[in-house]
Design an enzyme around this catalytic site. Structure first.
Site, PDB file in Angstrom:
ATOM      1  N   GLY A 220      -8.010  -6.904  13.977  1.00 45.94           N
ATOM      2  CA  GLY A 220      -8.293  -7.801  12.721  1.00 45.94           C
ATOM      3  C   GLY A 220      -6.961  -8.387  12.381  1.00 45.94           C
ATOM      4  N   SER A 274       2.326   0.041   2.984  1.00 43.74           N
ATOM      5  CA  SER A 274       3.037   0.308   1.976  1.00 43.74           C
ATOM      6  C   SER A 274       2.719   0.496   0.547  1.00 43.74           C
ATOM      7  CB  SER A 274       4.693  -0.441   2.027  1.00 43.74           C
ATOM      8  OG  SER A 274       5.015  -0.345   3.383  1.00 43.74           O
ATOM      9  N   GLY A 275       1.400   0.653   0.653  1.00 45.37           N
ATOM     10  CA  GLY A 275       0.860   1.123  -0.586  1.00 45.37           C
ATOM     11  C   GLY A 275       0.072  -0.076  -1.450  1.00 45.37           C
ATOM     12  N   ASN A 399      -3.051   3.325  12.209  1.00 45.63           N
ATOM     13  CA  ASN A 399      -3.306   2.076  11.686  1.00 45.63           C
ATOM     14  C   ASN A 399      -4.758   1.796  11.732  1.00 45.63           C
ATOM     15  OD1 ASN A 399      -2.727  -0.379  10.305  1.00 45.63           O
ATOM     16  ND2 ASN A 399      -2.955  -1.525  12.426  1.00 45.63           N
ATOM     17  N   ARG A 527      -2.408   7.609  -8.027  1.00 43.86           N
ATOM     18  CA  ARG A 527      -2.773   7.220  -9.172  1.00 43.86           C
ATOM     19  C   ARG A 527      -1.610   7.097 -10.292  1.00 43.86           C
ATOM     20  NH1 ARG A 527      -8.125  10.671  -9.627  1.00 43.86           N
ATOM     21  NH2 ARG A 527      -8.450   9.508 -11.652  1.00 43.86           N
TER      22      ARG A 527
END
Ligand code: GDP
Ligand code: PGA
Ligand code: MN
Ligand code: MN
Length: 616
Positions: A220, A274-275, A399, A527
């Site tokens: 991708g 990394s988030g 990944n 969260r």
């Protein structure tokens, strides 16, 4: 039997006629490339073809069923991440050469790619995928149209999820010649010498021709040309060439205070893996859920511009999420799990797969892998039950990914397709940094904010081949996507955001500081990351004062909303402290880093010197 007779021009004309492709520039482009790559047939794709293409892919074994309306695919085992050193930006202007963009001459690269791609789609179908990288009606729509040509059906299925796909997008072009020409040829993956000196893969963006030529991958990040190459690299170039916008590897979220009715939007750059996806998708922690709501806009790309009202606006050009599977579970990211439920049409790539039960699994989905090994295959397709004793290599590739549409994301914002975008209150930068970087530091000055982005230093991740864990600078998280030189990039930022009469606040965040002894993350993350963002908004509104430091304002411990969360006192004080010694050392590295960039604006050097002087 493979039909290796190449299509003729008149075959292509007929297909385009039948599909209603009337734009002469598109017709010429498709015909030209069919003549080069030599496919056996050509097919024009609309999003409404998805069900048929999925059925064909299942039939051909390119996809496996993974539950009702869920699919599993594997990419070749040497083709599982973006390849940065094989990725090139080419133009006719040597001045476009930067430290990171791997610049080459456009004409040379075009000719070389023509040579590599010639005849390489023999026997295959060339799919014509018209797409739009913007919500319809966006002020930046003129930069958003493209046509990907690909000889890979799973790539088409991913494109349908990640971009707005259909012939109708070609009818609305103001200038019918102004679309990105994005050619993807998979190549013979087993004979490309990936990672060797004979590597045949080249991923080229000829930015001043608005032409993308990618050869040698079906993963991708290398093959979805609307996303990575157009949405980031090409748009980065177009943003400067037009003087109108920025295209950045940013997530984009909204926060609503349900009590006061206030609403903020935050854009943020974090290097790949990394988030970003987790932050934008993450619901408020339970203890804060009745007071605050987080709305998802985008998880990987944002285009930013200044509106007539003097505010910075942002929009997500994508249509879907291409998320890292690892560690996604009901406690870290319940929203992500909801977005890949049966019926969602989600595609999993390079996770572990059970060929008998059709389940998928990845590290961190559950605490332990399934106990019954029967039917389980790892990401290479090898039976887990046949593994040698002591082989504890991951079942899923680190990944491995899930692909789903924005509309499947449970906290997607009500106005996620609003063409006018959303006003941006804050721009944050962050990454995996195991020490030095505190939880959050706010920066109110534009030049210092841009300086902070340019000196983003973080650990590289498995989203790019062979770099995992390496500490490096990744300016604004755009290192792999920079289209021109870094100094000019900084100047363009100062110019665009400098036009805003109500500029956003900047901040640097870090969810990844670790204990030096046992390596545990000092901050629980996920969260809970809403808490430092709330502090940032309160700081911007003047409701909290924070503690001034040479590198920005950090929260006083009492200012962070900590209801329902316990963090050990020593961890808390570590993530809310500036280690001045360590920062002084860092300033020397930054000086070397910035000195590499040609034409770096004086404002950035001044910001650097100010911070260095404050550190003493
Ligand atoms: P993106 O590629 O930038 O969108 O990053 P993702 O959101 O997909 O996250 C990449 C990896 O980092 C995943 O394995 C996540 O589980 C992990 N991750 C994301 N946010 C946090 C966090 O706040 N704390 C920790 N410890 N890990 C995180
Ligand atoms: P990511 O997106 O940033 O979510 O990892 C894909 C990539 O950048 O390769
Ligand atoms: Mn990305
Ligand atoms: Mn992501």
């Amino acid at each position: 039997m493979v039909d290796s007779t190449a299509v003729t021009n008149s075959d292509v004309e007929k297909v385009l006629d039948e599909a209603g492709v009337s734009n002469p520039h598109v017709r010429e482009y498709v015909t030209y490339w069919a003549g080069i790559t030599g496919p056996a047939r050509v097919e024009v794709v609309n999003a409404s073809d998805d069900a048929r293409l999925v059925a064909e892919a299942l039939e051909a074994g390119e996809l496996q069923p993974a539950g009702e309306g869920l699919y599993y695919s594997r990419s070749y085992y040497k083709d599982t991440a973006r390849s940065e050193e094989r990725t090139i930006v080419a133009t006719s202007q040597p001045l476009d050469k930067g430290v990171y963009n791997n610049w080459h001459d456009g004409q040379e690269m075009t000719e070389a790619q023509l040579g590599r791609m010639r005849g390489q789609s023999a026997g295959k179908t060339m799919y014509v995928v018209p797409y739009l990288m913007a919500p319809q009606g966006s002020p930046l729509e003129a930069y958003a149209a493209g046509v990907e040509l690909t000889d890979n059906r799973p790539v088409v299925l991913h494109m349908i999820r990640m971009a707005r796909v259909g012939v109708s997008y070609l009818d609305q072009l103001e200038d019918p010649a102004h679309f990105v020409r994005a050619v993807h040829v998979t190549g013979d993956l087993e004979n490309l010498g990936q990672g060797t000196p004979e590597d045949q893969r080249y991923f080229v963006t000829v930015a001043d021709q608005r032409t993308i030529l990618h050869f040698g991958s079906s993963y991708g990040g290398n093959a979805l040309l609307g996303k990575i190459a157009h949405g980031l690299r090409q748009a980065c170039y177009d943003g400067r060439a037009s003087g109108r916008f920025l295209a950045e590897q940013f997530m984009l979220l909204g926060i609503s205070d349900l009590e006061t009715g206030k609403r903020w939007h935050i854009a943020g750059g974090f290097p790949s893996a990394s988030g970003k996806t987790n932050l934008a998708m993450t619901l408020a922690p339970d203890a804060l859920g009745s007071r605050y709501r987080v709305d998802f806009y985008g998880d990987d790309i944002a285009w930013l511009w200044v509106g007539d009202d003097g505010r910075v606006y942002a929009m997500n050009p994508e249509f879907g999420v291409f998320g890292v599977a690892k560690d996604t579970n009901a406690s870290t990211n319940p929203g992500a799990l909801d977005s890949i439920q049966p019926g969602s049409g989600a595609i999993f790539t390079n996770v572990a797969y059970n060929e008998k039960t059709q389940e998928v699994w990845w590290e961190g989905k559950t605490k332990n892998p399934p106990a019954d090994l029967d039917g389980w295959l790892d990401w290479k397709g090898e039976k887990i039950a046949d593994r040698e004793n002591g082989d504890d290599s991951p079942w899923a590739h680190p990944n491995s990914r899930f692909t789903t549409t924005l509309a499947n994301v449970p906290n997607v914002a009500a106005d996620f397709e609003a063409p006018q975008g959303v006003p941006v209150d804050a721009i944050i930068f962050g990454g995996r940094t195991r020490d030095r970087e505190p939880l959050v530091r706010a920066i109110t000055d534009l030049a210092e904010g841009v300086y902070d982005g340019l000196t983003l230093g973080a650990e590289a991740t498995f989203a790019a081949d062979g770099l995992d864990g390496q500490l490096r600078y990744d300016p604004m998280s755009m290192r792999p996507f920079m289209a021109y030189g870094e100094g000019d990039y900084a100047a363009h930022w100062l110019e665009v955001i400098g036009k805003a009469s109500q500029p956003p606040i900047f901040a640097h965040v870090n969810w990844f500081q670790r204990d030096a002894q046992d390596g545990h993350f000092l901050w629980p993350g996920y969260r809970e990351n809403l808490r430092p963002l709330l502090w940032l908004m309160q700081f911007k509104e003047g409701e909290v004062e924070g503690v001034k430091t040479p590198v920005g304002v950090i929260p006083a411990e009492s200012e962070l909303v900590m209801d329902g969360l316990e963090v050990p006192a020593e961890d808390m004080s570590r993530i809310l402290t500036i280690d001045t010694e360590r920062w002084r050392q860092e300033m020397g590295f930054r000086e070397e880093h910035l000195a590499q960039f040609d034409r770096l604006p004086e404002e950035i050097w001044e910001a650097h010197r100010r911070v260095a002087a404050d550190l003493g």
